[in-house]
Design a protein around this motif. Structure first.
Motif, PDB file in Angstrom:
ATOM      1  N   GLU A  64     -76.557 -45.447-103.512  1.00 14.74           N
ATOM      2  CA  GLU A  64     -77.057 -44.610-102.431  1.00 14.74           C
ATOM      3  C   GLU A  64     -78.519 -44.276-102.743  1.00 14.74           C
ATOM      4  N   LEU A  65     -79.399 -44.412-101.760  1.00 20.32           N
ATOM      5  CA  LEU A  65     -80.822 -44.175-101.988  1.00 20.32           C
ATOM      6  C   LEU A  65     -81.168 -42.697-101.841  1.00 20.32           C
ATOM      7  N   THR A  66     -81.998 -42.217-102.754  1.00 24.05           N
ATOM      8  CA  THR A  66     -82.514 -40.862-102.648  1.00 24.05           C
ATOM      9  C   THR A  66     -83.707 -40.859-101.693  1.00 24.05           C
ATOM     10  N   ASP A  67     -84.200 -39.650-101.362  1.00 22.41           N
ATOM     11  CA  ASP A  67     -85.385 -39.549-100.502  1.00 22.41           C
ATOM     12  C   ASP A  67     -86.583 -40.237-101.154  1.00 22.41           C
ATOM     13  N   GLU A  68     -86.701 -40.087-102.463  1.00 20.58           N
ATOM     14  CA  GLU A  68     -87.796 -40.737-103.186  1.00 20.58           C
ATOM     15  C   GLU A  68     -87.648 -42.258-103.131  1.00 20.58           C
ATOM     16  N   ASP A  69     -86.417 -42.732-103.253  1.00 21.21           N
ATOM     17  CA  ASP A  69     -86.177 -44.173-103.156  1.00 21.21           C
ATOM     18  C   ASP A  69     -86.582 -44.707-101.784  1.00 21.21           C
ATOM     19  N   ARG A  70     -86.281 -43.952-100.737  1.00 18.46           N
ATOM     20  CA  ARG A  70     -86.600 -44.394 -99.376  1.00 18.46           C
ATOM     21  C   ARG A  70     -88.105 -44.473 -99.148  1.00 18.46           C
ATOM     22  N   VAL A  71     -88.859 -43.622 -99.804  1.00 21.42           N
ATOM     23  CA  VAL A  71     -90.320 -43.721 -99.725  1.00 21.42           C
ATOM     24  C   VAL A  71     -90.783 -45.027-100.359  1.00 21.42           C
ATOM     25  N   ARG A  72     -90.173 -45.379-101.482  1.00 25.02           N
ATOM     26  CA  ARG A  72     -90.523 -46.643-102.148  1.00 25.02           C
ATOM     27  C   ARG A  72     -90.119 -47.846-101.304  1.00 25.02           C
ATOM     28  N   VAL A  73     -88.965 -47.743-100.647  1.00 23.10           N
ATOM     29  CA  VAL A  73     -88.538 -48.826 -99.760  1.00 23.10           C
ATOM     30  C   VAL A  73     -89.563 -49.020 -98.645  1.00 23.10           C
ATOM     31  N   ALA A  74     -89.995 -47.913 -98.048  1.00 23.91           N
ATOM     32  CA  ALA A  74     -90.941 -47.978 -96.928  1.00 23.91           C
ATOM     33  C   ALA A  74     -92.275 -48.577 -97.330  1.00 23.91           C
ATOM     34  N   THR A  75     -92.670 -48.402 -98.590  1.00 25.55           N
ATOM     35  CA  THR A  75     -93.942 -48.937 -99.065  1.00 25.55           C
ATOM     36  C   THR A  75     -93.793 -50.274 -99.789  1.00 25.55           C
ATOM     37  N   GLY A  76     -92.564 -50.807 -99.806  1.00 21.81           N
ATOM     38  CA  GLY A  76     -92.331 -52.102-100.435  1.00 21.81           C
ATOM     39  C   GLY A  76     -92.315 -52.067-101.941  1.00 21.81           C
ATOM     40  N   LEU A  77     -92.070 -50.898-102.534  1.00 27.31           N
ATOM     41  CA  LEU A  77     -92.116 -50.767-103.989  1.00 27.31           C
ATOM     42  C   LEU A  77     -90.752 -50.524-104.618  1.00 27.31           C
ATOM     43  N   TYR A  78     -89.700 -50.544-103.811  1.00 27.05           N
ATOM     44  CA  TYR A  78     -88.357 -50.363-104.377  1.00 27.05           C
ATOM     45  C   TYR A  78     -87.800 -51.734-104.750  1.00 27.05           C
ATOM     46  N   ASN A  79     -87.316 -51.840-105.957  1.00 23.84           N
ATOM     47  CA  ASN A  79     -86.855 -53.131-106.471  1.00 23.84           C
ATOM     48  C   ASN A  79     -85.346 -53.294-106.287  1.00 23.84           C
ATOM     49  N   PHE A  80     -84.946 -54.006-105.235  1.00 19.38           N
ATOM     50  CA  PHE A  80     -83.534 -54.299-105.006  1.00 19.38           C
ATOM     51  C   PHE A  80     -83.038 -55.421-105.917  1.00 19.38           C
ATOM     52  N   ASP A  81     -83.946 -56.054-106.662  1.00 19.62           N
ATOM     53  CA  ASP A  81     -83.586 -57.173-107.539  1.00 19.62           C
ATOM     54  C   ASP A  81     -83.581 -56.741-108.999  1.00 19.62           C
ATOM     55  N   HIS A  82     -83.115 -55.526-109.257  1.00 16.85           N
ATOM     56  CA  HIS A  82     -83.041 -55.002-110.622  1.00 16.85           C
ATOM     57  C   HIS A  82     -81.630 -54.469-110.849  1.00 16.85           C
ATOM     58  N   PRO A  83     -81.072 -54.639-112.054  1.00 16.93           N
ATOM     59  CA  PRO A  83     -79.709 -54.143-112.304  1.00 16.93           C
ATOM     60  C   PRO A  83     -79.531 -52.659-112.022  1.00 16.93           C
ATOM     61  N   ASP A  84     -80.584 -51.853-112.214  1.00 16.92           N
ATOM     62  CA  ASP A  84     -80.463 -50.415-111.981  1.00 16.92           C
ATOM     63  C   ASP A  84     -80.262 -50.058-110.508  1.00 16.92           C
ATOM     64  N   ALA A  85     -80.437 -51.029-109.611  1.00 16.52           N
ATOM     65  CA  ALA A  85     -80.268 -50.749-108.182  1.00 16.52           C
ATOM     66  C   ALA A  85     -78.800 -50.738-107.768  1.00 16.52           C
ATOM     67  N   PHE A  86     -77.889 -51.124-108.677  1.00 15.81           N
ATOM     68  CA  PHE A  86     -76.479 -51.285-108.310  1.00 15.81           C
ATOM     69  C   PHE A  86     -75.605 -50.192-108.908  1.00 15.81           C
ATOM     70  N   ASP A  87     -74.533 -49.886-108.195  1.00 13.32           N
ATOM     71  CA  ASP A  87     -73.568 -48.864-108.612  1.00 13.32           C
ATOM     72  C   ASP A  87     -72.459 -49.546-109.407  1.00 13.32           C
ATOM     73  N   TRP A  88     -72.677 -49.694-110.709  1.00 13.07           N
ATOM     74  CA  TRP A  88     -71.737 -50.428-111.550  1.00 13.07           C
ATOM     75  C   TRP A  88     -70.423 -49.682-111.729  1.00 13.07           C
ATOM     76  N   ASP A  89     -70.470 -48.353-111.701  1.00 17.26           N
ATOM     77  CA  ASP A  89     -69.241 -47.574-111.838  1.00 17.26           C
ATOM     78  C   ASP A  89     -68.314 -47.817-110.644  1.00 17.26           C
ATOM     79  N   LEU A  90     -68.893 -47.816-109.431  1.00 17.99           N
ATOM     80  CA  LEU A  90     -68.089 -48.079-108.236  1.00 17.99           C
ATOM     81  C   LEU A  90     -67.526 -49.491-108.272  1.00 17.99           C
TER      82      LEU A  90
END
Length: 309
Positions: A64-90
């Protein structure tokens, strides 16, 4: 006719009789298409019917993206290709529910809104006997690998994957510019492959060169899965270039005749042992032309944070 496999191919079925196949590979290597062809062949060979094969996607397990994450998404700086982007516990929780026969909900990530929802499975839905799980980091985490009965890696050339990515992105309803696609590739996609995805190939039981074009690999995996599920020899799949060839496969690789000719010249899929001699010649793939970026952590050239096991 029985297919002989190396001694290392000693899989065991869980008590729930759910067989989970994990398929990893670089972005835009055709993982989902390969899974759909494999499911179709398992159905044709009467290993499973349409109601007992489930396809899961790693990209539905984004955090789930935080407000800060959504700012990074909007500016093209959020990395969806990194292991930390995934919910491994779920993901681990869902896989345990699958093995225990009590899966009731599966996540679904909406790329338009960048939000994740949980979809409830119909109560009268048949419980799957075969689950295919595809994604770039499927073989990355040890605790996920331990929950897989078979581990596959689709090995497609970097240039081919980039061509596939550009073709897919420009064909979308709101296409990105080619410049944006290439910038995203150099900044996120290529480093992710070099740092995380390519090294995870060593955990694969079977490495599949050329992906969906490798017809003999699809045949071997289908037949071997049938063996593991206790099916008789008579239910083995027919040759893929016969009159009952996969319709999905024909759509992806062209006319059946061309598929037949390429299949004859295609090598069999490699086990880990068979590719060991070629790793040296491919060592140049293990270094990235750009600095590592951990955008999720807000820093460059940082060491990656392994997923807690």
């Amino acid at each position: 006719m029985s297919i002989a496999l190396p001694a290392s191919f000693s899989y065991s079925l869980p008590s729930s009789r759910v067989f989970i196949i994990g398929l990893a590979g670089g972005a835009d290597s055709g993982k989902e298409a390969f899974c759909r062809v494999l499911i179709e062949q398992l159905q044709k060979s009467q290993v499973v019917d349409s109601s007992k094969a489930l396809l899961l996607h790693l990209h539905d397990f984004y955090k789930e993206l935080t407000d800060e994450d959504r700012v990074r998404v909007a500016t093209g700086l959020y990395n969806f290709d990194h292991p930390d982007a995934f919910d491994w516990d779920l993901l681990a929780e869902v896989m345990d529910e699958i093995n225990e026969g009590r899966l009731t909900k599966v996540p679904k990530f909406d790329f338009a809104t960048k939000r994740r929802t949980m979809e409830v499975r119909p109560k009268d839905a048949e419980y799957p006997s075969v689950v295919l799980f595809e994604g770039i980091f499927v073989l990355y985490s040890q605790r996920i690998r331990e929950r897989l009965n078979m581990k596959l890696f689709v090995d497609v050339d970097d240039d081919a994957r980039l061509v596939n990515r550009v073709s897919r992105k420009v064909a979308e309803s709101n296409p990105d510019s080619v410049d944006h696609i290439l910038t995203e590739y150099v900044r996120f996609v290529k480093p992710a492959f070099d740092d995380f995805i390519q090294p995870s190939k060593k955990w694969a039981d079977i490495i599949i060169p050329r992906g969906i074009e490798n017809v003999p690999a699809i045949e071997l995996i289908t037949a071997h899965t049938a063996d593991l599920l206790g099916r008789a020899t008579s239910t083995r799949p027919s040759r893929m270039n016969s009159s009952s060839s996969s319709t999905v496969l024909q759509e992806m690789t062209g006319e059946a005749s061309s598929v037949s000719s390429s299949a004859c010249a295609s090598p069999r899929p490699h086990s880990k042992a068979s590719i060991a001699h070629s790793e040296g010649s491919r060592s140049s793939m293990n270094s990235s032309p750009v600095p590592r970026r951990d955008v999720l952590g807000g820093s460059t050239d940082s060491l990656f944070k392994p997923v807690p096991e």
